[in-house]
Design an enzyme around this catalytic site. Structure first.
Site, mmCIF file in Angstrom:
data_model
loop_
_atom_site.group_PDB
_atom_site.id
_atom_site.type_symbol
_atom_site.label_atom_id
_atom_site.label_comp_id
_atom_site.label_asym_id
_atom_site.label_seq_id
_atom_site.Cartn_x
_atom_site.Cartn_y
_atom_site.Cartn_z
ATOM 1 N N SER A 255 0.835 -1.193 0.000
ATOM 2 C CA SER A 255 0.000 0.000 0.000
ATOM 3 C C SER A 255 0.877 1.254 0.000
ATOM 4 C CB SER A 255 -0.955 -0.041 1.194
ATOM 5 O OG SER A 255 -1.961 0.936 1.084
ATOM 6 N N HIS B 236 -8.229 -4.895 -0.193
ATOM 7 C CA HIS B 236 -7.008 -4.283 0.322
ATOM 8 C C HIS B 236 -6.693 -4.899 1.686
ATOM 9 C CE1 HIS B 236 -4.225 -0.904 -0.193
ATOM 10 N NE2 HIS B 236 -4.240 -0.791 1.119
ATOM 11 N N ASP C 289 -10.685 -3.190 -4.315
ATOM 12 C CA ASP C 289 -9.726 -2.225 -3.780
ATOM 13 C C ASP C 289 -9.702 -0.997 -4.687
ATOM 14 O OD1 ASP C 289 -7.555 -0.818 -2.810
ATOM 15 O OD2 ASP C 289 -6.130 -2.469 -3.008
#
Length: 361
Positions: A207, A332, A302
């Site tokens: 991320s 995610h 996501d």
């Protein structure tokens, strides 16, 4: 089957009046109206849903609805995955459990930062993976992403150095990026002190950490530092466009939504204009050539999926050896959930395969 990633078109049929008399007197029928339908968000796979349900049960609130302090104190997807393991009586993989750790402080760009060194079984010296955790540069820490680092260390038979960094809003952009670069330099220079082999070094990030890993690779290229042999970017932050197909589809997804990303942006940057900085907007960079072989892993459910897929295409176009895979039915934060989500195990295996190939093992 994946949901349609572009906006679907609904066609309305017009009623044709066949009566000659009515045709003489009736108001002409209006042209058909074309409406734009919002694409439906995909449903999570059962194992992923179990984690999301547990996250809700633990009292997690949507990111962006609380203060930074409250959000940091709340339960995380990692907490939910651990709770599911306990509920189902799942024990950690023995090889993963055997990984040893050591916590220490190292010099960052503006003061000390924490790191955790994960060492697998064996005698070494070991290849090295420098790992950066997620959390939008605002929340989470080394502990939150412990499972990811352990899984990589065990699978790749490499030392993983999980490096923390200064968080916003206390430390605005580019503080985290500066610390990430400092951590990489420290690892290269001090690898012998923890039985690591700096000639075999790679980068992994999730991320926000995926963005950091990508930028460290760029900095290593530009500053002529020891080059990483590979990088694995897991659902990286790679663009500034919040109108991509995946943002539209997954605007209300858990645990990461469009609202959450807007909240991160508001806390990380002095102004939203900074999101156009090339360190953030990777998909619009024109200098991606010369980077190490790259694996990009994305989740179907996501908001960041589209920019990860776009980044892979841009890197391929720049001549970088690149592979990308989007895992269906997961959200995610799925990557560190190998013990309870099958797709996470597959994604970890993909990352490990990339690393072991790069290390020549």
């Amino acid at each position: 089957m994946k949901p349609v990633s572009s906006l679907a078109v609904a066609l309305a049929a017009a009623t044709v009046l066949s009566s000659a008399a009515l045709a003489q007197t009736a108001t002409p029928t209006p042209a058909p109206v074309t409406e734009t339908a919002q694409p439906a968000m995909a449903q999570p796979a059962p194992e992923m849903k179990a984690v999301l349900d547990k996250l809700t049960e633990l009292g997690a609130k949507p990111i962006g609805t609380q203060s930074v302090e409250e959000t940091r104190k709340g339960p995380t997807p990692a907490d939910a995955a651990i709770a599911v393991m306990k509920d189902k009586g799942i024990q950690p993989d023995a090889t993963v459990a055997a990984v040893k750790t050591k916590d220490m402080m190292i010099p960052g760009a503006a003061g000390e930062i924490p790191i955790r060194i994960y060492t697998p079984e064996g005698t070494g010296p070991f290849p090295i993976v420098v790992y950066f955790h997620g959390g939008g540069w605002v929340i989470a820490d080394i502990d939150t992403y412990d499972a990811s680092a352990r899984g990589i260390a065990a699978g790749a038979k490499a030392i993983v150095v999980s490096a923390d960094y200064r968080h916003a809003p206390e430390h605005k952009f580019p503080a985290a990026h500066e610390d990430a670069n400092a951590a990489y330099k420290w690892v290269v220079e001090n690898s012998g002190s923890f039985n690591g082999d700096a000639t075999k070094i790679a980068l992994v990030g999730e991320s926000a950490g995926g963005n950091l890993a990508a930028n460290v690779a760029i900095a290593a290229r530009d500053q002529k530092l020891t080059a990483p042999l590979a990088e694995v970017l897991v659902y990286p932050v790679a663009g500034k466009d919040m109108t991509t197909p995946s943002y539209v589809e997954n605007a209300n997804a858990m645990p990461l939504s469009k609202q959450a990303m807007e909240w991160f942006v508001s806390n990380v940057f002095v102004s939203k204009d900074q999101a156009a900085d090339p360190r953030l907007d990777l998909v619009n960079r024109t200098d991606l050539a010369g980077l190490p072989p790259t694996t990009i892993i994305n989740a179907q459910i996501d908001p960041l999926r589209s920019e990860g897929e776009m980044l892979a295409e841009k890197m391929k176009a720049a001549g970088v050896t690149t592979q990308q895979k989007t895992y269906d039915g997961v959200t995610h934060e799925f990557f560190g959930m190998a013990a309870v989500v099958p797709q996470a195990k597959e994604a970890t295996d993909m990352a490990v395969a990339t690393l072991t190939k790069a290390f020549g093992d």
